[in-house]
Design an enzyme around this catalytic site. Structure first.
Site, short mmCIF file in Angstrom:
data_model
loop_
_atom_site.label_atom_id
_atom_site.label_comp_id
_atom_site.label_asym_id
_atom_site.label_seq_id
_atom_site.Cartn_x
_atom_site.Cartn_y
_atom_site.Cartn_z
N ARG A 6 10.52 -2.90 -19.88
CA ARG A 6 9.93 -4.02 -19.41
C ARG A 6 8.61 -4.30 -20.03
O ARG A 6 7.96 -3.39 -20.45
CB ARG A 6 10.05 -4.19 -17.99
N SER A 8 5.70 -5.59 -18.58
CA SER A 8 4.75 -5.34 -17.80
C SER A 8 3.81 -4.25 -18.30
O SER A 8 4.33 -3.41 -18.95
CB SER A 8 4.88 -5.18 -16.75
N LYS A 75 13.45 3.71 -8.43
CA LYS A 75 13.78 2.97 -7.20
C LYS A 75 14.41 1.66 -7.52
O LYS A 75 15.05 0.92 -6.72
CB LYS A 75 12.42 2.73 -6.45
N ASP A 76 14.45 1.00 -8.73
CA ASP A 76 15.01 -0.10 -8.99
C ASP A 76 16.53 -0.13 -9.62
O ASP A 76 17.23 -0.92 -9.88
CB ASP A 76 14.17 -0.85 -10.22
N THR A 119 2.84 -8.21 0.62
CA THR A 119 3.84 -7.21 0.05
C THR A 119 4.85 -8.07 -0.09
O THR A 119 5.27 -8.91 1.03
CB THR A 119 4.18 -6.13 1.08
N SER A 121 7.85 -6.35 -0.12
CA SER A 121 8.92 -5.60 0.50
C SER A 121 9.25 -5.64 1.85
O SER A 121 8.38 -5.50 2.57
CB SER A 121 8.26 -4.26 0.09
N ARG A 123 10.89 -3.57 3.15
CA ARG A 123 10.66 -2.04 3.82
C ARG A 123 9.23 -1.90 4.33
O ARG A 123 9.16 -1.15 5.45
CB ARG A 123 11.03 -1.09 2.69
N ARG A 124 8.49 -2.32 3.56
CA ARG A 124 7.19 -2.18 4.11
C ARG A 124 6.36 -3.23 5.15
O ARG A 124 6.00 -2.76 6.23
CB ARG A 124 6.21 -2.47 3.08
N ARG A 141 4.11 -11.89 -4.97
CA ARG A 141 4.96 -11.33 -6.16
C ARG A 141 3.68 -11.36 -7.39
O ARG A 141 2.67 -11.55 -7.15
CB ARG A 141 5.75 -12.41 -6.71
N GLY A 142 4.31 -10.65 -8.35
CA GLY A 142 3.30 -10.41 -9.47
C GLY A 142 3.27 -8.88 -9.90
O GLY A 142 3.35 -8.45 -9.20
N ASN A 143 2.64 -8.63 -10.98
CA ASN A 143 2.14 -7.29 -11.43
C ASN A 143 1.04 -6.93 -10.72
O ASN A 143 0.48 -7.56 -9.77
CB ASN A 143 2.05 -7.18 -12.91
N VAL A 144 0.78 -5.55 -10.85
CA VAL A 144 -0.32 -4.97 -10.12
C VAL A 144 -1.74 -5.61 -10.53
O VAL A 144 -2.37 -5.98 -9.26
CB VAL A 144 -0.58 -3.35 -10.51
N ARG A 147 -1.63 -8.99 -8.44
CA ARG A 147 -1.83 -8.92 -6.78
C ARG A 147 -3.37 -8.46 -6.69
O ARG A 147 -3.90 -8.99 -5.64
CB ARG A 147 -0.93 -7.57 -6.61
N CYS A 234 17.74 -2.34 -2.98
CA CYS A 234 16.60 -1.48 -3.34
C CYS A 234 15.31 -2.45 -2.23
O CYS A 234 14.37 -2.06 -2.26
CB CYS A 234 16.15 -1.68 -4.78
#
Length: 313
Positions: A6, A8, A75-76, A119, A121, A123-124, A141-144, A147, A234
């Site tokens: 990817r 990113s 995890k993906d 977040t 997720s 899960r979180r 959403r978005g990359n690190v 965010r 996931c």
């Protein structure tokens, strides 16, 4: 060799680490950037209805011959097999825990009730809601980098990220707290990388196999067995963490898992131990116990996955 990744910053950084490992084996590598559905859409991850949104395009490129191998965040990856593709190696895992990045250096317990925590997720969200801290849990959403910029701009009071991503980007000092798995269990496979190639390329399968890390492979095998047996995607509200630890008679595998309702009000939590070489069986046994306690009622099924019957290990 052409390594599909990817585009990113985090993905190319992770793939660059794998490329360096392969270069140490005496092979030259170039990165080939490939756009995935998960990268191009701005919709919440929960709207995609399944797994593999960050993986499918890379696998298609691999099977077309556009690249020779691909690197994913483990995890993906869906738990069911993909014809023609082999998971050749899982290199040593980064720390699997989640971290909080908050304004003013705050920790989770110091955030005032009503604080906006970002977040994407479930899960979180479910695990944070279960703590009863009165937080306003908001989708992001978005990359690190994007965010963290939204946090610094005041859109959020805090965000939750994977520690592994910050570590690989050299930004771990921006975390204000590493979350204890007792509070928030990570996603199955979080912190681990997956190296895939075409199954027919036996020479490359063997070469990449030398990068496989046994304890990491055992841990993620157990975690993914839980994920598969619970038919969870996931993005499901399921956390699990397995570790290889020193026992009385040598190394043993220890795993714990939690399935929760989306609001965190209901949960099924279990743990199990056993021999390292029985990682999948341990994960299946743990999942079976969770199913007996009603975990299936808490986790939406994954539409894209083939049906998986309850299994006894």
């Amino acid at each position: 060799m052409r390594l599909g990744t990817r585009a990113s910053e985090l993905a190319t950084t992770q793939s660059g680490h794998v490329a360096d490992m392969i270069r140490e084996l005496g092979r030259e590598v170039e990165l080939v950037e490939i756009s995935t559905e998960g990268d191009t859409s701005t919709a919440p991850l929960t709207t995609f209805g399944g797994t593999g949104i960050f993986v499918s395009a890379l696998r298609d490129a691999l099977l077309r011959g556009d690249c020779d191998l691909a690197v994913h965040s483990l995890k993906d990856i869906p738990t069911y097999p993909h014809e023609g593709i082999t998971l050749a190696a899982t290199p040593p895992r980064e720390d699997a825990r989640d971290v909080l990045v908050a304004r003013d250096g705050l920790t989770l317990g110091e955030l005032p009730p009503g604080s906006r925590v970002g977040t994407g997720s479930p899960r979180r969200v479910s695990q944070l809601a279960a703590l009863g801290l009165g937080l306003d849990l908001v989708d992001i959403r978005g990359n690190v980098d994007s965010r963290i910029r939204k946090l610094r701009a005041g859109d959020y009071d805090a965000i939750v990220l994977a520690r592994a991503g910050l570590a690989r980007l050299g930004r771990l000092d921006e975390a204000t707290e590493v979350l204890d798995p007792i509070q928030v269990l990570p996603a199955p496979g979080q912190g681990a990388l997956a190296i895939e190639c075409r199954s027919e390329d036996a020479e490359l399968v063997a070469l990449l196999g030398s990068l496989d890390h046994g304890p990491t492979r055992a841990a993620v095998t157990a975690e993914r067995a839980v994920l598969a047996a619970l038919e969870a995607g996931c993005s499901a509200p399921l956390g699990t963490l397995a570790e290889v630890v020193e026992g009385d008679d040598g190394d043993e595998l220890w795993i714990r898992a939690a399935a929760l309702s989306l609001d965190g009000a209901l949960s099924v939590r279990k743990s199990a131990t056993g021999p390292v070489d029985q990682a999948e069986a341990i994960g299946l046994r743990l999942a079976s116990e969770m199913l007996d306690d009603g975990a299936a009622d808490l986790i939406p099924p994954t539409p894209q996955a083939p049906p998986v019957r309850k299994q006894q290990a």
